[in-house]
Design an enzyme around this catalytic site. Structure first.
Site, PDB file in Angstrom:
ATOM      1  N   HIS A   1      46.707  57.535  15.699  1.00 15.75           N
ATOM      2  CA  HIS A   1      46.454  56.601  14.601  1.00 15.75           C
ATOM      3  C   HIS A   1      47.798  56.017  14.192  1.00 15.75           C
ATOM      4  O   HIS A   1      48.778  56.753  14.050  1.00 15.75           O
ATOM      5  CB  HIS A   1      45.812  57.374  13.441  1.00 15.75           C
TER       6      HIS A   1
ATOM      7  N   GLN B   1      43.571  59.642  20.780  1.00 11.74           N
ATOM      8  CA  GLN B   1      43.986  58.540  19.895  1.00 11.74           C
ATOM      9  C   GLN B   1      45.135  58.899  18.963  1.00 11.74           C
ATOM     10  O   GLN B   1      45.084  59.921  18.280  1.00 11.74           O
ATOM     11  CB  GLN B   1      42.793  58.106  19.040  1.00 11.74           C
TER      12      GLN B   1
ATOM     13  N   LEU C   1      47.325  61.476   7.179  1.00  8.13           N
ATOM     14  CA  LEU C   1      46.795  60.156   7.459  1.00  8.13           C
ATOM     15  C   LEU C   1      46.858  59.219   6.263  1.00  8.13           C
ATOM     16  O   LEU C   1      46.547  59.591   5.142  1.00  8.13           O
ATOM     17  CB  LEU C   1      45.333  60.267   7.904  1.00  8.13           C
TER      18      LEU C   1
ATOM     19  N   LEU D   1      32.439  59.125  12.007  1.00  8.16           N
ATOM     20  CA  LEU D   1      31.471  59.593  11.010  1.00  8.16           C
ATOM     21  C   LEU D   1      30.059  59.149  11.402  1.00  8.16           C
ATOM     22  O   LEU D   1      29.092  59.896  11.231  1.00  8.16           O
ATOM     23  CB  LEU D   1      31.860  59.086   9.619  1.00  8.16           C
TER      24      LEU D   1
ATOM     25  N   GLU E   1      43.216  53.498   7.610  1.00  8.90           N
ATOM     26  CA  GLU E   1      43.198  52.102   8.021  1.00  8.90           C
ATOM     27  C   GLU E   1      42.590  51.242   6.917  1.00  8.90           C
ATOM     28  O   GLU E   1      42.793  50.026   6.874  1.00  8.90           O
ATOM     29  CB  GLU E   1      42.312  52.033   9.274  1.00  8.90           C
TER      30      GLU E   1
ATOM     31  N   PHE F   1      37.668  46.965   8.634  1.00  6.81           N
ATOM     32  CA  PHE F   1      38.311  48.053   9.362  1.00  6.81           C
ATOM     33  C   PHE F   1      38.727  47.553  10.735  1.00  6.81           C
ATOM     34  O   PHE F   1      38.158  46.579  11.244  1.00  6.81           O
ATOM     35  CB  PHE F   1      37.350  49.245   9.499  1.00  6.81           C
TER      36      PHE F   1
ATOM     37  N   HIS G   1      45.438  61.933  16.296  1.00  4.92           N
ATOM     38  CA  HIS G   1      44.348  61.825  15.336  1.00  4.92           C
ATOM     39  C   HIS G   1      42.982  62.214  15.869  1.00  4.92           C
ATOM     40  O   HIS G   1      42.256  62.962  15.235  1.00  4.92           O
ATOM     41  CB  HIS G   1      44.318  60.375  14.850  1.00  4.92           C
TER      42      HIS G   1
ATOM     43  N   ARG H   1      38.580  55.018  20.177  1.00  2.00           N
ATOM     44  CA  ARG H   1      37.545  54.948  19.147  1.00  2.00           C
ATOM     45  C   ARG H   1      37.925  53.949  18.063  1.00  2.00           C
ATOM     46  O   ARG H   1      39.074  53.882  17.648  1.00  2.00           O
ATOM     47  CB  ARG H   1      37.349  56.326  18.492  1.00  2.00           C
TER      48      ARG H   1
ATOM     49  N   ARG I   1      43.264  50.650  17.008  1.00  2.43           N
ATOM     50  CA  ARG I   1      44.372  51.585  16.780  1.00  2.43           C
ATOM     51  C   ARG I   1      45.333  51.717  17.947  1.00  2.43           C
ATOM     52  O   ARG I   1      46.540  51.834  17.749  1.00  2.43           O
ATOM     53  CB  ARG I   1      43.798  52.961  16.456  1.00  2.43           C
TER      54      ARG I   1
HETATM   55  C1  LIG Z   1      42.555  62.568   8.135  1.00  2.00           C
HETATM   56  C2  LIG Z   1      41.382  62.063   8.888  1.00  2.00           C
HETATM   57  C3  LIG Z   1      40.691  60.939   8.435  1.00  2.00           C
HETATM   58  C4  LIG Z   1      39.593  60.450   9.125  1.00  2.00           C
HETATM   59  N1  LIG Z   1      38.919  59.361   8.638  1.00  2.00           N
HETATM   60  C5  LIG Z   1      37.819  58.927   9.282  1.00  2.00           C
HETATM   61  C6  LIG Z   1      37.050  57.837   8.772  1.00  2.00           C
HETATM   62  O1  LIG Z   1      37.377  57.268   7.736  1.00  2.00           O
HETATM   63  N2  LIG Z   1      35.977  57.441   9.455  1.00  2.00           N
HETATM   64  C7  LIG Z   1      35.572  58.050  10.600  1.00  2.00           C
HETATM   65  O2  LIG Z   1      34.572  57.651  11.160  1.00  2.00           O
HETATM   66  N3  LIG Z   1      36.263  59.097  11.100  1.00  2.00           N
HETATM   67  C8  LIG Z   1      37.375  59.543  10.461  1.00  2.00           C
HETATM   68  N4  LIG Z   1      38.069  60.613  10.976  1.00  2.00           N
HETATM   69  C9  LIG Z   1      37.521  61.341  12.120  1.00  2.00           C
HETATM   70  C10 LIG Z   1      36.409  62.258  11.682  1.00  2.00           C
HETATM   71  O3  LIG Z   1      36.613  62.654  10.360  1.00  2.00           O
HETATM   72  C11 LIG Z   1      36.301  63.519  12.535  1.00  2.00           C
HETATM   73  O4  LIG Z   1      36.298  63.156  13.868  1.00  2.00           O
HETATM   74  C12 LIG Z   1      35.015  64.246  12.226  1.00  2.00           C
HETATM   75  O5  LIG Z   1      34.914  64.500  10.857  1.00  2.00           O
HETATM   76  C13 LIG Z   1      34.867  65.535  12.995  1.00  2.00           C
HETATM   77  O6  LIG Z   1      33.683  66.158  12.563  1.00  2.00           O
HETATM   78  P1  LIG Z   1      33.064  67.387  13.365  1.00  2.00           P
HETATM   79  O7  LIG Z   1      31.767  67.707  12.728  1.00  2.00           O
HETATM   80  O8  LIG Z   1      33.054  67.073  14.790  1.00  2.00           O
HETATM   81  O9  LIG Z   1      34.132  68.540  13.152  1.00  2.00           O
HETATM   82  P2  LIG Z   1      34.837  69.194  11.862  1.00  2.00           P
HETATM   83  O10 LIG Z   1      34.458  68.543  10.600  1.00  2.00           O
HETATM   84  O11 LIG Z   1      36.270  69.302  12.182  1.00  2.00           O
HETATM   85  O12 LIG Z   1      34.200  70.617  11.823  1.00  2.00           O
HETATM   86  C14 LIG Z   1      34.455  71.570  12.805  1.00  2.00           C
HETATM   87  C15 LIG Z   1      33.695  72.805  12.433  1.00  2.00           C
HETATM   88  O13 LIG Z   1      33.727  73.719  13.501  1.00  2.00           O
HETATM   89  C16 LIG Z   1      34.054  74.989  13.024  1.00  2.00           C
HETATM   90  N5  LIG Z   1      34.698  75.706  14.121  1.00  2.00           N
HETATM   91  C17 LIG Z   1      35.731  75.316  14.891  1.00  2.00           C
HETATM   92  N6  LIG Z   1      36.022  76.246  15.805  1.00  2.00           N
HETATM   93  C18 LIG Z   1      35.133  77.244  15.624  1.00  2.00           C
HETATM   94  C19 LIG Z   1      34.909  78.488  16.264  1.00  2.00           C
HETATM   95  N7  LIG Z   1      35.663  78.932  17.276  1.00  2.00           N
HETATM   96  N8  LIG Z   1      33.910  79.281  15.806  1.00  2.00           N
HETATM   97  C20 LIG Z   1      33.147  78.889  14.756  1.00  2.00           C
HETATM   98  N9  LIG Z   1      33.312  77.713  14.126  1.00  2.00           N
HETATM   99  C21 LIG Z   1      34.296  76.908  14.562  1.00  2.00           C
HETATM  100  C22 LIG Z   1      34.913  74.771  11.819  1.00  2.00           C
HETATM  101  O14 LIG Z   1      34.828  75.868  10.951  1.00  2.00           O
HETATM  102  C23 LIG Z   1      34.255  73.539  11.226  1.00  2.00           C
HETATM  103  O15 LIG Z   1      33.193  73.915  10.394  1.00  2.00           O
HETATM  104  C24 LIG Z   1      39.186  61.099  10.293  1.00  2.00           C
HETATM  105  C25 LIG Z   1      39.862  62.217  10.756  1.00  2.00           C
HETATM  106  C26 LIG Z   1      40.956  62.703  10.073  1.00  2.00           C
HETATM  107  C27 LIG Z   1      41.691  63.865  10.610  1.00  2.00           C
END
Ligand SMILES: Cc1cc2nc3c(=O)[nH]c(=O)nc-3n(C[C@H](O)[C@H](O)[C@H](O)COP(=O)(O)OP(=O)(O)OC[C@H]3O[C@@H](n4cnc5c(N)ncnc54)[C@H](O)[C@@H]3O)c2cc1C
Ligand code: SF4
Ligand code: FES
Lengths: 577, 251
Positions: free
Chosen positions: A238, A236, A248, A398, A251, A116, A352, A392, A282
């Site tokens: 991507h 960032q 997306l 993750l 990578e 990666f 991203h 990042r 990135r």
């Molecule tokens: C397409 C894509 C691919 C990616 N691939 C990778 C990867 O391969 N490896 C890696 O390390 N990272 C990757 N990332 C980044 C990573 O996936 C995210 O940064 C990470 O999953 C975010 O997790 P989180 O728990 O912070 O938020 P999220 O999973 O976005 O969850 C947010 C939560 O908050 C809740 N929420 C939001 N606002 C409110 C509110 N006002 N009231 C109540 N609930 C609310 C939502 O319902 C949801 O449950 C990727 C990101 C994307 C977009």
């Protein structure tokens, strides 16, 4: 209004919120409040993998992982935090596997790992197989596994409740206010601890890999409550989103050997990163693409910012494409009508990931360094520890979710044992109630559509990959204007129950607020570092700017302060790959 | 090009019955149906209610019935449905779930069925937990790859003809979710899942209509996984000299 009382309220049910919930709920009465049904969270969209130095394919060490993280973040990373991230990643990945996560496998039956961007062996000598993956559905599997564990452990959920406001009693948290989709009722959660895990806010930009729901609610409502946000200028892009759509292309495609090419078919990364080539971090690859485009070497060749380049995976063969990146093949088929095993994919940078966010300690406690907010926590993409600094590395979000989600959950469990139930200030829910009433006051306002278009286009063009004083000033001015005009917006839906219009208006408000903080922070930082790349200040300036930004929203103003960076392990060096 | 979206609207607070409302939208043939819905919501009629999040077919929010067939609005392009200028695209909520508002349907029953199959890893407690990962070969991992893709969108549940006549059937998705564990070499929870699966309203209610397989946006071979699960249950019962509890249906 309906009242609830819990030891801990976790806002958000993505990877970070669910992990924290699993830990906190072991001993504390915990509620998870989420505006989406948990399995719909955007963690499920993560594709390429989770980084951990397991060494299943070749020699690897957490120390190298930590170093790569620091260098990848252009030395704005807090180094002890990066060390925790890299070291605990190994335990975290085994823990997820032991909870049933279906990782892809090596020939020996171990967790499979791929290369990666920016992940190297021996402090930068060459790429290393560090990303643990489940095909190109790693995030989906993490989200599923954690949600399954929550079902198993009977965690309490309030699904489709949208948090609107935090209740503070001085510097101590007292609860939150949330709006329930099904009824339109306001709910008041009184709680000793509140954790925000609301994810990213890519929807402030026109082209993004982020979900509609990624509107930065947590950081925005805390900013309005007077809590500063850290390093918001570091957003960032991507390098490989599907042209025009932003979906997306992981990578991992380049990790498996995919190559970026310009209009003449040249592997242009040879010019920009001779050692890591297409697997450079990135920010560098996105800049390389925009530089190619500006020089007329994009596929159309018209030098416009929405021109694109090609990502070529045709030489990998059908077998690799269908087994290692099956979802990418599916997206290409659905949205582009092409098979990536046969034709290259048209790609352009896509908004991203937010490196910045709510500033926290290594246990998720919200702090500015001088003021600490008792009982208030943040984790995941909405938080800023900071382990990602100015840029990042792929697979590190993750890791961040599960490592710091767990730490925050444990800290909460401990904290609530010794804390009393806070008293709610008089009229705690009043601001939220008034806000909803205003949206329903019967007057007619403008549609939300043009607000989105104007905000997203300005942020993309003026606060994007390359930045300059003038365009950023224009962006700040425009966002201020939009924030003024926004006050006329009203709900077009007069219903109370299932009124998604109101929820969408609240989300737009959050995006406008965060756009202002982002643009103002970017305008303020007069250097180039990581994802923040200014053509008018092209050099990194450690003497002046090796410091975190703390930005406070104050009406239409953004007040800037700073916080030290922890550089206790590695001396900042020029960043070449 | 211009197309008409004929959308089923229903507001239980004010309407006695669902009705259709038509919106004219300007679209590119390669736009998603979801793009057209978002355009209506943001620029024409903010009261239109539907769920969505990821916009690229991975979160499972926007299963609906598009021109008579279950699909995700974000994974269906306009040109997949029509290439004709001025054509009408009919959009209805998913079936077998109560309409809450317009295209939003009540999913609690669907999720309840999902939760009932114990959709979590159940390791063999008599064995010691490994120090690192459980060993699993590439072939063993491949056995249950297909059902791991499920995003709980409910398209299969909406399309299943069995649910027309038997609302108590746990439905295809719950079985797919169970099969994800039943065929995982590390899991040993089949016995614990039988009280739900091995019932006349469990796996045995499936009549192999293949509608679920046809509509699944993740291209999971849903019917095949259901049949594999039936076989695994049969084998489990046979090994113990027991009968399956199919209410006589398979006799
Ligand atoms: C397409 C894509 C691919 C990616 N691939 C990778 C990867 O391969 N490896 C890696 O390390 N990272 C990757 N990332 C980044 C990573 O996936 C995210 O940064 C990470 O999953 C975010 O997790 P989180 O728990 O912070 O938020 P999220 O999973 O976005 O969850 C947010 C939560 O908050 C809740 N929420 C939001 N606002 C409110 C509110 N006002 N009231 C109540 N609930 C609310 C939502 O319902 C949801 O449950 C990727 C990101 C994307 C977009
Ligand atoms: S099996 Fe397919 S159609 Fe059914 S819920 Fe899962 S993803 Fe949706
Ligand atoms: S919006 Fe996520 S599946 Fe369609």
């Amino acid at each position: 209004m309906i009242k609830h009382e819990y030891d801990a309220v976790i806002v958000g049910a993505g990877g970070s919120g669910l992990y924290a919930a699993l830990e906190a709920s072991k001993t504390a009465r915990t509620a998870v409040v989420s505006k989406l049904f948990p399995s719909r969270s955007h963690t499920g969209a993560a594709q390429g993998g989770i980084g951990a130095a397991l060494g299943n394919v070749e020699e690897d060490k957490p120390e190298w992982h930590a170093f790569d993280t620091v260098k990848g973040g252009d030395y704005l990373v807090d180094q002890q935090a990066a060390k925790i991230l890299a070291e605990d990643a190994v335990r975290a990945v085994y823990d997820l596997e032991n909870r049933g996560l279906p990782f892809s496998r090596t020939d020996e039956g171990k967790i499979a790992q791929r290369r990666f961007g920016g992940h190297t062996h021996h402090f930068g000598e060459g790429p290393v197989h560090r990303s643990c993956y489940a095909a190109d559905r790693t995030g989906h599997m993490i989200l599923q596994t954690l949600y399954q564990q929550c079902i198993k452990n009977d965690v309490s959920f309030f699904d489709e409740f949208q948090a609107m406001d935090v209740i503070m009693d001085g510097n101590r948290v007292a609860g939150i206010v949330a709006l329930e989709l099904a009824t339109g009722e306001i709910h008041l959660f009184r709680s000793k601890a509140v954790l925000f895990a609301t994810g990213g806010f890519g929807r402030m930009f026109k082209i993004t890999s982020n979900a509609y729901a990624n509107t930065g609610d947590g950081p925005a409502l805390l900013a309005r409550a007077g809590i500063p946000l850290m390093d918001m200028e570091f957003y960032q892009f991507h390098p490989t989103g599907i042209k025009g759509m932003g979906i997306l292309i992981t990578e991992g495609v380049r990790g498996e050997g995919g190559i970026l090419r310009n209009r003449s078919g040249e592997r242009f990364m040879e010019t920009y990163a001779p050692t890591l080539l297409d697997l450079a971090p990135r920010d560098m690859v996105s800049r390389a693409i925009m530089t190619e485009i500006a020089a007329g070497r994009g596929v159309r060749g018209d030098r416009k910012i929405d021109d694109y380049v090609m990502l070529d995976a045709t030489h990998l063969g059908k077998e690799t494409v269908y087994s290692k990146i099956p979802d990418i093949a599916d997206f290409c088929k659905t949205y582009l009508a092409i098979d990536p095993a046969e034709k290259p994919m048209p790609v352009q940078p896509t908004a991203h990931y937010a490196m910045g966010g709510i500033p926290t300690t290594i246990d998720g406690v919200v702090t500015t360094g001088t003021v600490t907010y008792d009982g208030l926590y943040a984790v995941g993409e909405c938080a800023c520890v900071s382990v990602h600094g100015a840029n990042r590395l792929g697979t590190n979000s993750l890791v961040d979710l599960v490592v710091f989600g767990r730490r925050a959950g444990m800290h909460i469990a401990d904290y609530v044992k010794g804390a009393s139930m806070p008293s709610l200030p008089e009229g705690a829910e009043e601001a939220a109630v008034k806000k909803i009433e205003r949206l329903h006051d019967g007057s007619k306002g403008p549609h939300v559509g043009p607000f989105y278009t104007r905000m997203q286009e300005a942020m993309m063009a003026k606060v994007g990959v390359y930045r300059n004083e003038r365009p950023m000033t224009e962006a700040v001015d425009l966002i201020r204007t939009l924030r003024d005009e926004f006050r006329a917006v009203r709900s077009e839906d007069t219903n109370k129950a299932f009124n998604s219009d109101v929820l969408g208006i609240l989300e737009l408000e959050n995006l406008l607020d965060l756009s202002l903080v982002t643009a103002a922070s970017a305008l303020n930082r007069k250097e180039s570092r990581g994802a923040h790349s200014r053509e008018d200040y092209p050099e990194r300036d450690d003497a002046g700017w090796l410091k975190h930004t703390l930005a406070s929203l104050d009406g239409q103003d953004v007040k800037i302060d700073y916080k030290d960076v922890d550089t206790s392990i590695w001396e900042p060096k020029p960043r070449t790959y | 090009m211009k197309v008409n979206l004929e959308i089923q609207r229903f507001n239980p607070e004010t309407d006695t019955a669902p009705h259709f409302k038509t919106y004219e939208v300007v679209v590119d043939p390669t736009d998603r149906v979801l793009d057209a819905l978002m355009d209506i919501k943001r620029n024409t009629d903010g009261s239109l209610a539907f769920r969505r999040s990821c916009a690229h077919g991975v979160c499972g929010s926007d299963a609906m019935v598009i021109n008579g067939t279950e699909a995700l609005a974000c994974k269906t392009l306009i040109q997949d449905v029509t290439t004709e200028e001025g054509a009408t695209i009919r959009i209805e909520p998913a079936r077998h779930m109560k309409v809450q508002r317009d295209l939003m349907v009540e999913q609690e029953g669907f999720f309840q069925n999902f939760r009932s199959v114990k959709p979590f890893f159940i390791p063999d407690d008599s064995k010691q937990k490994p120090e690192k990962e459980y060993a699993q070969s590439i072939e063993e991992r491949a056995q249950f790859d297909d059902p791991t893709k499920c995003i709980l969108c409910g398209a299969c549940y909406s399309a299943c003809p069995v649910l027309d006549k038997n609302p108590n059937f746990i439905g295809p998705a719950a079985i797919v979710q169970a099969s994800r564990f039943v065929f995982d070499s590390r899991d040993s929870g089949l016995g614990a899942r039988l009280e739900i699966l091995d019932q006349p309203d469990g796996v045995w209610a499936c009549e192999n209509h293949f509608e679920c397989t046809r509509v699944c946006p993740r291209e999971i071979k849903v019917t095949k996984m259901i049949n594999f699960t039936k076989r695994a249950i049969k084998q489990y019962r046979d090994e113990r000299g027991e009968q399956v509890n199919d209410g006589g249906a398979q006799a």
